[in-house]
Design a protein around this motif. Structure first.
Motif, short mmCIF file in Angstrom:
data_model
loop_
_atom_site.label_atom_id
_atom_site.label_comp_id
_atom_site.label_asym_id
_atom_site.label_seq_id
_atom_site.Cartn_x
_atom_site.Cartn_y
_atom_site.Cartn_z
N VAL A 45 0.85 -1.20 0.00
CA VAL A 45 0.00 0.00 0.00
C VAL A 45 0.88 1.25 0.00
O VAL A 45 0.64 2.21 -0.74
CB VAL A 45 -0.95 0.01 1.22
N ARG A 46 1.90 1.22 0.84
CA ARG A 46 2.82 2.36 0.95
C ARG A 46 3.51 2.61 -0.40
O ARG A 46 3.64 3.76 -0.85
CB ARG A 46 3.85 2.05 2.04
N THR A 166 12.80 8.71 3.20
CA THR A 166 11.59 9.28 2.64
C THR A 166 11.43 8.67 1.26
O THR A 166 12.20 7.80 0.86
CB THR A 166 11.66 10.82 2.58
N ALA A 167 10.41 9.11 0.51
CA ALA A 167 10.15 8.54 -0.81
C ALA A 167 10.18 9.64 -1.85
O ALA A 167 9.55 10.69 -1.67
CB ALA A 167 8.79 7.83 -0.83
N GLU A 177 5.46 11.99 6.11
CA GLU A 177 6.04 11.38 7.31
C GLU A 177 6.18 9.88 7.10
O GLU A 177 5.27 9.23 6.56
CB GLU A 177 5.17 11.64 8.54
N PHE A 178 7.30 9.33 7.52
CA PHE A 178 7.50 7.89 7.51
C PHE A 178 8.20 7.49 8.79
O PHE A 178 9.38 7.80 8.99
CB PHE A 178 8.31 7.43 6.30
N SER A 179 7.46 6.85 9.70
CA SER A 179 8.00 6.37 10.97
C SER A 179 7.78 4.87 11.02
O SER A 179 6.66 4.41 11.30
CB SER A 179 7.30 7.04 12.15
N PRO A 180 8.81 4.06 10.69
CA PRO A 180 8.63 2.60 10.66
C PRO A 180 8.04 2.07 11.96
O PRO A 180 8.48 2.42 13.05
CB PRO A 180 10.06 2.08 10.45
N GLY A 181 7.00 1.26 11.80
CA GLY A 181 6.35 0.68 12.97
C GLY A 181 5.35 1.61 13.63
O GLY A 181 4.69 1.22 14.59
N VAL A 182 5.24 2.84 13.14
CA VAL A 182 4.32 3.82 13.74
C VAL A 182 3.28 4.27 12.72
O VAL A 182 2.12 3.90 12.81
CB VAL A 182 5.08 5.04 14.30
N GLY A 186 0.91 10.42 3.70
CA GLY A 186 1.12 10.94 2.36
C GLY A 186 0.15 12.07 2.07
O GLY A 186 -1.01 12.02 2.49
N VAL A 187 0.62 13.10 1.39
CA VAL A 187 -0.23 14.23 0.99
C VAL A 187 -0.29 14.29 -0.53
O VAL A 187 0.65 13.89 -1.22
CB VAL A 187 0.28 15.56 1.58
#
Length: 492
Positions: A45-46, A166-167, A177-182, A186-187
């Motif tokens: 999905v990400r 980031t991507a 924001e990308f916080s693994p496990g949290v 996406g905007v």
């Protein structure tokens, strides 16, 4: 052969704006923004939020054009890909053939740990022949290449990308924001190359491993969409106004995995004995409330055109199981079997298997472990446990990623030269009847010799707020084959 672009039609007029929160069943510190390393539905999905692939897969798992404007071949070996012009990465860099070459070739670097390496080993060469033209030459014919290129692992990166904190993709959302496990946020990408998409302003992705907590979060309005809904929860969700339960038939399965390179798993009689202990009808009723199709220890589902229907159904047979377990020297032993809610339905399935084993004179000690870390710490590392395999769009991809002798996800460590030879022969076979026979022979080999037992093909059950529009079932997996962020909208 020529594949060209197609459009999407919506029955309702989409509305722009709004934000949704998606809660999936898996999240950990291993979460990644590197498409090559994605391993779970959350990762997929990400990936589709931030990146695009060369193609995308429709609800019939046929390829439609995305970053590729067209893909052509005369022999299914040499493929010419012409890219769209005017596509830009989030940092403003224009898409070029060099980006595609980089993205595809990086999978073959062993140090990367790509989950698609077993597939890309089919590539003989990938080169740019013009600023927006790429030529892929395969080691052997494979008519499924455009389908393969539509799966999340093959998302296109900017040339030279090494930082995945980031991507930087060409996708419908930019990474806020990308916080693994949290969480992942996406905007909307205001410069997205697909006109009028996406409809949403923001998508937040979080993980809630516990199913009851996930459903509670949906019903309380904290999240808008959840996957991996337990069949027991469907009545409760349907009883609340403002929510929709969606069922998708797919090739998803949870399988009993017996490592053939550890302990009793080295003995073929032990594997056969365990497969005879699988009471498929009982598992369908008790573990999945009927939301499943009985399987036969073959990984190709009845919805696939290469499904081999002529394979005799393996029955539940405790007496035959006892015979094979006795020959393996397993009777009277106590053996651990590892299960977790991370592998859909595996805890219930393990408990039912435990009861069946007692009738045959074998004691199974159920070791229930946390969802957190299950895939990295227990899956494919325990002598006996469970896997959970999402559908693959082609038989070749399923067999290549999970059953080929050197596949990274070869769950039971099964090695069979005949199978590997048939796999290569099937790829290059232009006569569809012969190709179908090769795939049938491969399913027989898996059924008879591989160290996995596939009891059922599980229906994907997900639930979402009725305010979400444009959602539809997809055979590849939940969240519209992991692409929902780009397609859905919120009703007022």
């Amino acid at each position: 052969m020529l594949l060209s672009a197609g459009g999407l039609l919506h029955a309702q007029e989409p509305r722009r704006g709004g934000a949704i929160t998606i809660a999936t069943h898996s999240s950990s510190t291993a979460d990644t923004l590197d498409p090559a390393k994605g391993a779970l539905s959350t990762d997929y999905v990400r990936t589709h939020m931030f990146y695009n692939c060369l193609t995308a897969l429709d609800t019939h798992l046929a390829p439609k054009m995305m970053l590729a404007e067209d893909i052509s071949t005369d022999d299914a070996i040499t493929w010419t890909i012409r890219l769209r012009s005017g596509v830009h990465f989030h940092n403003g860099k224009p898409l070029s053939a060099a980006d595609v070459v980089f993205s595809l070739k990086r999978h073959n670097d062993p140090a990367l740990g790509s989950k698609a390496r077993a597939v890309t080993q089919q590539f003989d060469s990938v080169r740019a022949t013009a600023p927006l033209t790429v030529v892929i030459v395969l080691k052997g014919a494979n008519a499924d290449l455009p389908v393969m290129l539509g799966t999340a692992h093959f998302a296109i990166l900017a040339e030279g990308t090494t930082n995945f904190g980031t991507a930087n993709g060409t996708g419908p959302f930019r990474c806020k924001e990308f916080s693994p496990g949290v969480r992942t946020v996406g905007v909307r990408n205001p410069d997205y190359w697909r006109p009028n998409l996406p409809y949403l302003d923001e998508v937040k992705l979080i993980g809630i491993p516990d199913e009851s907590s996930r459903v509670n979060a949906l019903l309380s309005g904290d999240v808008h969409w959840v996957n991996e809904v337990n069949p027991r929860s469907t009545r409760r969700i349907r009883g609340e106004p403002g929510f929709t339960v969606q069922e998708s038939q797919s090739g998803l399965y949870t399988d009993l995995v017996i490592r053939q390179d550890m302990g009793l798993g080295r003995n073929p009689d032990f594997t056969l004995g365990m497969k005879c202990l699988i009471d498929r009808e009982q598992m369908k009723r008790a573990a999945f409330r009927g939301y499943a199709l009985v399987a036969n220890d073959q990984p190709i589902s009845p919805s696939n055109r290469y499904f081999f229907a002529g394979l005799p159904q393996r029955p539940y047979d405790p007496e035959r199981a006892r015979y094979h377990l006795r020959r393996a020297g397993a009777l009277g032993m106590t053996l651990p079997v590892v299960a977790s809610v991370a592998a859909t339905g595996s805890v219930d399935m393990a408990m039912l298997l435990q009861q069946s084993a007692q009738k045959a004179g074998l004691n199974l000690a159920l070791k229930r472990v946390s969802a957190d870390g299950y895939w990295s710490n227990h899956w494919m590392k325990s002598p006996m446990g469970f896997g959970n395999v999402n559908a693959r769009p082609t038989a070749d991809m399923m067999f290549t990623q999970f059953f080929k002798s050197d596949a990274q996800w070869n769950e039971s460590g099964w090695k069979n030269k005949q199978f590997d030879q048939l796999l290569v022969m099937a790829r290059g076979e232009k006569d569809d009847a012969k190709r179908k026979q090769y795939y049938a022979d491969m399913q027989v080999l898996v059924h008879e010799k591989c160290g996995i037992g596939i009891p059922l093909f599980i229906a994907n059950l997900e639930a979402f707020s009725s305010r979400i529009k444009g959602a539809s079932p997809h055979p590849l997996g939940a969240f519209m084959g992991y692409t929902c962020a780009e397609e859905v909208w919120l009703e007022n």
